[in-house]
Design a protein around this motif. Structure first.
Motif, PDB file in Angstrom:
ATOM      1  N   SER A  45       0.838  -1.206   0.000  1.00 49.14           N
ATOM      2  CA  SER A  45       0.000   0.000   0.000  1.00 49.14           C
ATOM      3  C   SER A  45       0.865   1.245   0.000  1.00 49.14           C
ATOM      4  O   SER A  45       0.554   2.238  -0.661  1.00 49.14           O
ATOM      5  N   GLN A  88      -8.429   0.533  -0.834  1.00 47.68           N
ATOM      6  CA  GLN A  88      -8.833  -0.777  -0.339  1.00 47.68           C
ATOM      7  C   GLN A  88     -10.272  -0.757   0.191  1.00 47.68           C
ATOM      8  O   GLN A  88     -11.037  -1.671  -0.028  1.00 47.68           O
ATOM      9  N   ASP A 162      -5.588  -1.127  -4.747  1.00 46.38           N
ATOM     10  CA  ASP A 162      -5.068  -1.707  -3.514  1.00 46.38           C
ATOM     11  C   ASP A 162      -5.981  -2.838  -3.053  1.00 46.38           C
ATOM     12  O   ASP A 162      -7.136  -2.601  -2.706  1.00 46.38           O
ATOM     13  N   GLU A 163      -5.481  -4.052  -3.086  1.00 46.94           N
ATOM     14  CA  GLU A 163      -6.222  -5.230  -2.617  1.00 46.94           C
ATOM     15  C   GLU A 163      -7.669  -5.236  -3.114  1.00 46.94           C
ATOM     16  O   GLU A 163      -8.604  -5.211  -2.323  1.00 46.94           O
TER      17      GLU A 163
END
Ligand SMILES: Nc1ncnc2c1ncn2[C@@H]1O[C@H](COP(=O)(O)OP(=O)(O)O)[C@@H](O)[C@H]1O
Ligand SMILES: [Mg+2]
Lengths: 217, 550
Positions: A45, A88, A162-163
């Motif tokens: 991140s 995220q 992000d993820e």
């Protein structure tokens, strides 16, 4: 060449601690979809935040589309970088509708153009009927697609994710992977996405790198 | 580091937001530093006199009032908080919130109300005499003097301890207390061996508020003829126009405050608010036997009656008697005056508080810590200290602008700034910035940072992020910050008395001067209005607490 080039990046959150990112280099070619794998806490991140301009590296440089966005004497603010970031937790503005969220970054466009781009984006993520809904009225997968449309709307040079699967139910994952792959393909966007799950990366990305050792895996 | 890198780092962090919050911080620090630095200048003769014969008495007076009030408020506040959280008795739910109502009663109003009620012709002695044939020996129930001041301050300030301790006990204590009960502790033993020790941080936080209010108080002690450092500052200022000595006294008062801060630090060493479990379950109250329940209910009723209902009822009656006399154009003007000053100051407070809270939210930890300390410094600083500091700064501003005034045709040596409403507003802003800042800080803490970051990666700057995204999401905090700061300002007495322009009156100063002039009944209407406005803010505090629990 409209590549994204990271060179010798070093970053630490506090002077007392060891660097979270240590002398990291990576080049992403235009149109590539690159995945970064790495254990939780390995700095994935943080790397995205560096590219987006939300943090400043201690050392190293980043070049996007032939423009140096950060090095030892340059720092271009996040709002001027032209980098799209899907958080995220999606970070959809809760008091704005889906349509208002998507056009938030389009204030430079004329009204008609803005409308056109909104329709285009809603089409891309297949949420045509949801323009007037609020984020809390959507499922997790739909929220993610809104976040994606919002980030893509201003036509960024690179999209960072992000993820993207961490907030979704496991049984929905396969479908959503496919969807995401289709969207990225249609949008023809350079993309860097981050996950702690090797399988996610393999399913979507043309290339995968490891966070700790930036070589092909 | 190369120059280029330094420029880069500066550009990265510097923006209008940071500049504005630094400006606010400097504005708060300047008068306080001015006061403290006065200790290092050469004193005048007057000060030698004061120091030799009076200073010790003043300090003693301040410490006695603050100390006794703190002890009594702690006993009352903690006892009642335990009663309403741990036991079930009639009207418990009502007392749970009603016991914070005395916060709406400005202490100087309670002071003159009680003094009048307990005087020879007041309602208490008159009733005893006329209906029961009892004549009270003189001095027996008179609230004049140190005893009276402490009595009034305790009744008006104990809710700080009550509120903070009650919130703590309700939310965080059940694990310890259930355990202690399992181990056979109960009643008094449980209270002293378990409840008081675990609630210590909350109790200390509440008591600190009581102490700061008591040290800052001018209305009650001056009305009861008690000498404290605060009253001395007034005498030296208005009696002798000796700003230098007033500054020195203010510095001594500041030293007392700093000393108390250090003691608090020491008392709380190694202890902070924390709960073992994230989702602490609430404490379940126990039933009381019949007589004990009646007793609990009686105690709560008595405190509520004495601290709020009786004085408010008395003031309401007086207001009715005199409404025709006071309710004239003068009163409307008075109210408008009050509103004007308070609204302007509140607006400035909210702007600076919001900007600073926003900067702190995204800044490094150490910077945020320092900034929030400065922004909240005014609250612990007594009103008289801030007033003296602001006055000194404004006078020296006027002095340095003197030639400019001459050029403007105002005459050299004119006092323009230090006779303006601006001085009072500056004082308000410094003293009550903390109230606004705490509200805005709480608002920003609940706001996810990623909203702002998302806005910025979408190509919008800080400005758009603030107005389009953050502002709509923190409007609850904005509202409560506004109400709380506004009401604090309206109630403020010492600062207003010291810094107001000539002939400028607010509801508070008018109520106080009426009371001093023994025109008690006429003081009632402005007092009643002040109490009503304060009720709005107490209600806001209550609602915020309720929302946070859900
Ligand atoms: N705001 C922050 N302040 C201090 N340390 C942080 C902060 N954010 C992340 N870290 C630390 O930096 C390391 C990398 O974090 P992150 O980039 O979030 O890792 P990943 O995304 O790979 O899980 C972790 O050890 C984390 O604890
Ligand atoms: Mg992460």
């Amino acid at each position: 060449m409209n590549d994204v080039i990271m060179k010798d990046l070093t970053y630490r959150y506090s002077a007392k601690e060891a660097p979270v990112i240590d002398d990291y280099s990576l080049t992403i070619k235009q149109g590539e979809v690159v995945g970064i794998v790495g254990a939780s806490g390995s700095g994935k991140s943080t790397l995205l935040r560096l590219i987006a301009g939300l943090e400043m590296p201690e050392q190293g440089s980043i070049t996007i589309d032939n423009r140096v966005v950060v090095d030892s004497h340059t720092f271009i603010h996040a709002e001027d970088r032209g980098v799209g970031l899907v958080f995220q937790d999606y970070a959809l503005f809760p008091h704005l509708t889906v349509a208002q969220n998507i056009v938030f970054g389009l204030n430079q466009l004329k009204r008609a153009e803005r409308r056109e781009r909104l329709v285009e984006m809603l089409d891309l993520v297949q949420l045509g009927g949801y323009a007037k809904r609020y984020p809390h009225e959507l499922s997790g997968g739909q929220q993610q697609r809104v976040a994606l449309a919002r980030a893509l709307a201003p036509k960024p040079s690179i999209l960072l994710m992000d993820e993207p699967f961490s907030n979704l139910d496991a049984d929905l994952k396969a479908g959503i992977r496919q969807e995401l792959q289709d969207i990225l393909h249609k949008a023809q966007i350079t993309c860097l996405l981050v996950s702690h799950d090797q399988q996610d990366i393999e399913a979507i990305c043309s290339r995968a790198v490891n966070m700790n050792t930036p070589v092909m895996v | 580091m190369h120059l280029a890198a330094i420029t880069r780092n500066f550009k990265r962090h510097m923006n209008g937001w940071l500049a504005v919050s630094m400006l606010g911080a400097a504005g708060i620090l300047l008068p306080i530093l001015y006061v403290l630095l006065s200790l290092f200048t050469k004193p005048n003769d007057n000060w030698e006199q004061v120091k030799q014969y009076l200073l010790l008495d003043y300090i003693q007076g301040t410490l006695m009032v603050a100390g006794m009030t703190a002890v009594l408020a702690a006993i009352l506040g903690v006892g009642l908080a335990w009663l309403v959280t741990a036991y079930r008795f009639p009207f418990r739910g009502f007392f749970r919130w009603a016991l914070i109502l005395p916060l709406a009663m400005p202490p100087y109003i309670a002071a003159y109300t009680y003094k009048t009620m307990t005087s020879y012709t007041g309602i208490i002695q008159a009733t005893l005499r006329n209906h029961l044939g009892i004549t009270v020996p003189p001095g027996m129930i008179e609230v004049m003097s140190m005893r009276g001041a402490v009595f009034i301050l305790t009744l008006c300030l104990f809710p700080y301890v009550f509120l903070i301790t009650r919130t703590f006990l309700e939310r965080q204590s059940s694990a310890y207390i259930d355990n202690a009960r399992l181990l056979g502790r109960k009643g008094i033993g449980l209270f002293f061996q378990v409840v008081v020790p675990i609630a210590r941080p909350a109790i200390i936080a509440g008591v600190m508020l009581v102490i700061f209010e008591a040290i800052s108080d001018y209305g009650v002690v001056s009305y009861f003829g008690v000498q404290t450092v605060s009253t001395a500052i007034f005498q030296i200022w208005f009696g002798m126009y000796d700003v230098d000595s007033a500054l020195r006294l203010a510095a001594w008062l500041m030293i007392i405050v700093i000393g108390i801060f250090l003691i608090e630090r020491w008392l709380r060493r190694n202890r902070q608010f924390h709960s073992l479990t994230q989702q602490a379950k609430p404490l379940v109250p126990r039933s009381l036997s019949r007589w004990k329940a009646v007793f609990a209910c009686t105690v709560c009723s008595l405190v509520l009656l004495l601290s709020f209902i009786v004085p408010v009822a008395q003031i309401a009656v007086w207001s009715v008697w005199t409404s025709h006399k006071v309710w004239d154009s003068n009163f409307v003007e008075l109210t408008l005056n009050t509103m004007k000053g308070a609204l302007l100051a509140t607006l400035i407070i909210i702007i600076f508080a919001t900007v600073a809270a926003r900067v702190c939210r995204y800044a490094s930890n150490s910077f945020s810590y320092g900034m929030s300390r400065v922004m909240t410094a005014g609250y612990a600083t007594p009103g008289a200290v801030i007033a003296v500091g602001v006055l000194a700064v404004f006078i020296s501003l006027d002095n340095s602008l003197s030639s400019f005034y001459g050029w403007m045709g105002q005459g050299e040596g004119a006092l323009i700034l230090s006779l303006s409403l601006g001085m009072l507003i500056t004082g308000y802003v410094i003293r009550f910035m903390a109230t606004g800042y705490n509200a805005m800080e709480a608002g920003y803490e609940k706001l996810s940072k990623s909203y702002t970051e998302a806005a910025r990666t979408l190509g919008r700057g800080h400005f758009a992020a603030f107005f389009k995204i953050e502002l709509p999401l923190i409007r609850g905090a904005l509202f409560s910050g506004f109400v709380l700061a506004f009401v604090e300002i309206i109630k403020e007495l010492p600062l207003t008395l010291l810094l107001r322009p000539f002939n400028f009156n607010t509801l508070a100063t008018r109520a106080y001067t009426y009371a001093i002039d023994e025109r008690i009944y006429e003081a009632a209407l402005p007092s009643l209005l002040l109490i009503m406005l304060s009720l709005v803010s107490v209600l806001t505090i209550h609602l915020i607490g309720k929302r946070d629990t859900q």
